[in-house]
Design a protein around this motif. Structure first.
Motif, PDB file in Angstrom:
ATOM      1  N   ASP A  25       0.824  -1.208   0.000  1.00  0.00           N
ATOM      2  CA  ASP A  25       0.000   0.000   0.000  1.00  0.00           C
ATOM      3  C   ASP A  25       0.860   1.260   0.000  1.00  0.00           C
ATOM      4  O   ASP A  25       2.062   1.229   0.260  1.00  0.00           O
ATOM      5  N   TYR A  26       0.196   2.356  -0.296  1.00  0.00           N
ATOM      6  CA  TYR A  26       0.834   3.673  -0.332  1.00  0.00           C
ATOM      7  C   TYR A  26       0.276   4.513   0.812  1.00  0.00           C
ATOM      8  O   TYR A  26      -0.937   4.675   0.930  1.00  0.00           O
ATOM      9  N   ASN A  27       1.160   5.016   1.654  1.00  0.00           N
ATOM     10  CA  ASN A  27       0.738   5.877   2.759  1.00  0.00           C
ATOM     11  C   ASN A  27       0.558   7.299   2.245  1.00  0.00           C
ATOM     12  O   ASN A  27       1.538   7.991   1.954  1.00  0.00           O
ATOM     13  N   GLU A  28      -0.672   7.705   2.119  1.00  0.00           N
ATOM     14  CA  GLU A  28      -1.005   9.033   1.611  1.00  0.00           C
ATOM     15  C   GLU A  28      -0.793  10.060   2.718  1.00  0.00           C
ATOM     16  O   GLU A  28      -1.430  10.010   3.761  1.00  0.00           O
ATOM     17  N   ILE A  29       0.121  10.983   2.490  1.00  0.00           N
ATOM     18  CA  ILE A  29       0.396  12.047   3.443  1.00  0.00           C
ATOM     19  C   ILE A  29       0.121  13.356   2.726  1.00  0.00           C
ATOM     20  O   ILE A  29       0.651  13.608   1.656  1.00  0.00           O
ATOM     21  N   GLY A  30      -0.710  14.194   3.277  1.00  0.00           N
ATOM     22  CA  GLY A  30      -1.022  15.471   2.646  1.00  0.00           C
ATOM     23  C   GLY A  30      -2.461  15.507   2.190  1.00  0.00           C
ATOM     24  O   GLY A  30      -3.314  14.773   2.678  1.00  0.00           O
ATOM     25  N   ILE A  31      -2.720  16.342   1.218  1.00  0.00           N
ATOM     26  CA  ILE A  31      -4.078  16.510   0.711  1.00  0.00           C
ATOM     27  C   ILE A  31      -4.355  15.377  -0.280  1.00  0.00           C
ATOM     28  O   ILE A  31      -3.682  15.264  -1.303  1.00  0.00           O
ATOM     29  N   PRO A  32      -5.327  14.518  -0.003  1.00  0.00           N
ATOM     30  CA  PRO A  32      -5.603  13.375  -0.879  1.00  0.00           C
ATOM     31  C   PRO A  32      -5.984  13.791  -2.295  1.00  0.00           C
ATOM     32  O   PRO A  32      -6.780  14.700  -2.495  1.00  0.00           O
ATOM     33  N   GLY A  33      -5.387  13.141  -3.268  1.00  0.00           N
ATOM     34  CA  GLY A  33      -5.733  13.366  -4.667  1.00  0.00           C
ATOM     35  C   GLY A  33      -5.031  14.533  -5.316  1.00  0.00           C
ATOM     36  O   GLY A  33      -5.175  14.741  -6.510  1.00  0.00           O
ATOM     37  N   GLY A  36      -1.103  13.246  -7.532  1.00  0.00           N
ATOM     38  CA  GLY A  36      -0.986  12.083  -8.408  1.00  0.00           C
ATOM     39  C   GLY A  36      -1.004  10.758  -7.665  1.00  0.00           C
ATOM     40  O   GLY A  36      -0.214   9.870  -7.974  1.00  0.00           O
ATOM     41  N   THR A  37      -1.897  10.626  -6.716  1.00  0.00           N
ATOM     42  CA  THR A  37      -1.970   9.411  -5.910  1.00  0.00           C
ATOM     43  C   THR A  37      -2.222   8.180  -6.769  1.00  0.00           C
ATOM     44  O   THR A  37      -1.617   7.128  -6.556  1.00  0.00           O
ATOM     45  N   HIS A  38      -3.097   8.288  -7.735  1.00  0.00           N
ATOM     46  CA  HIS A  38      -3.422   7.162  -8.602  1.00  0.00           C
ATOM     47  C   HIS A  38      -2.166   6.643  -9.309  1.00  0.00           C
ATOM     48  O   HIS A  38      -1.914   5.432  -9.356  1.00  0.00           O
TER      49      HIS A  38
END
Length: 153
Positions: A25-33, A36-38
């Motif tokens: 998995d990818y740990n999303e840090i910051g404002i989602p989306g 370039g999260t995808h």
């Protein structure tokens, strides 16, 4: 894996009816989306399949710091489960490009004018070797054409 891609978790393996799954998995840090999260989740899947040749599927999701899948209105922002067949290795498209270029070189005319006027020149050249009943050439460059022209003047 976490040493190769920033904010990626350690990979885990699980068995499914479709085959072996590698999950990272990818740990999303910051404002989602916003960043370039995808694309990062898809890149994690590519790297995971490259590092695990026995896996049939790569799975990844963008996760918030609390461990939940990042999403809006109940829909996940970036959650993927990609079969190996849908992520060809980078070598395969490169191989296809090399074959395409090799075929183009073999089939193509050597120059642009050759491509444009080649069939026309071949068509005109075919009449140069036609001989009449007397055995003389009747083409525009043949001797018979010059003799006929001189005889009429």
């Amino acid at each position: 894996m976490s040493h190769e891609i920033a904010w990626a978790t350690e990979p885990t393996f699980e068995e499914s009816p479709d085959g072996r799954v590698i999950r990272c998995d990818y740990n999303e840090i910051g404002i989602p989306g916003e960043d370039g999260t995808h694309d990062k989740v898809v890149r994690i899947c590519e790297v995971a399949l490259a590092l695990s040749p026995r896996s049939d599927i790569a799975a990844s999701a963008a996760r918030a710091p609390n461990g939940e899948v990042v999403g809006f209105g109940g829909l996940p922002l970036a959650e993927k489960q990609i079969p190996r067949a849908n992520l060809p290795a980078a070598a395969l498209p490169e191989w296809n490009r090399r074959w395409r270029d090799a075929i183009a070189i073999r089939v193509a005319a050597p120059t642009y004018p050759g491509a444009a006027f080649g069939p026309l020149a071949q068509q005109r050249g075919a009449g140069d070797d036609v001989r009449d009943q007397r055995g003389e050439s009747r083409g525009r460059a043949g001797r018979g054409a010059e003799a006929t022209h001189r005889g009429r003047s």
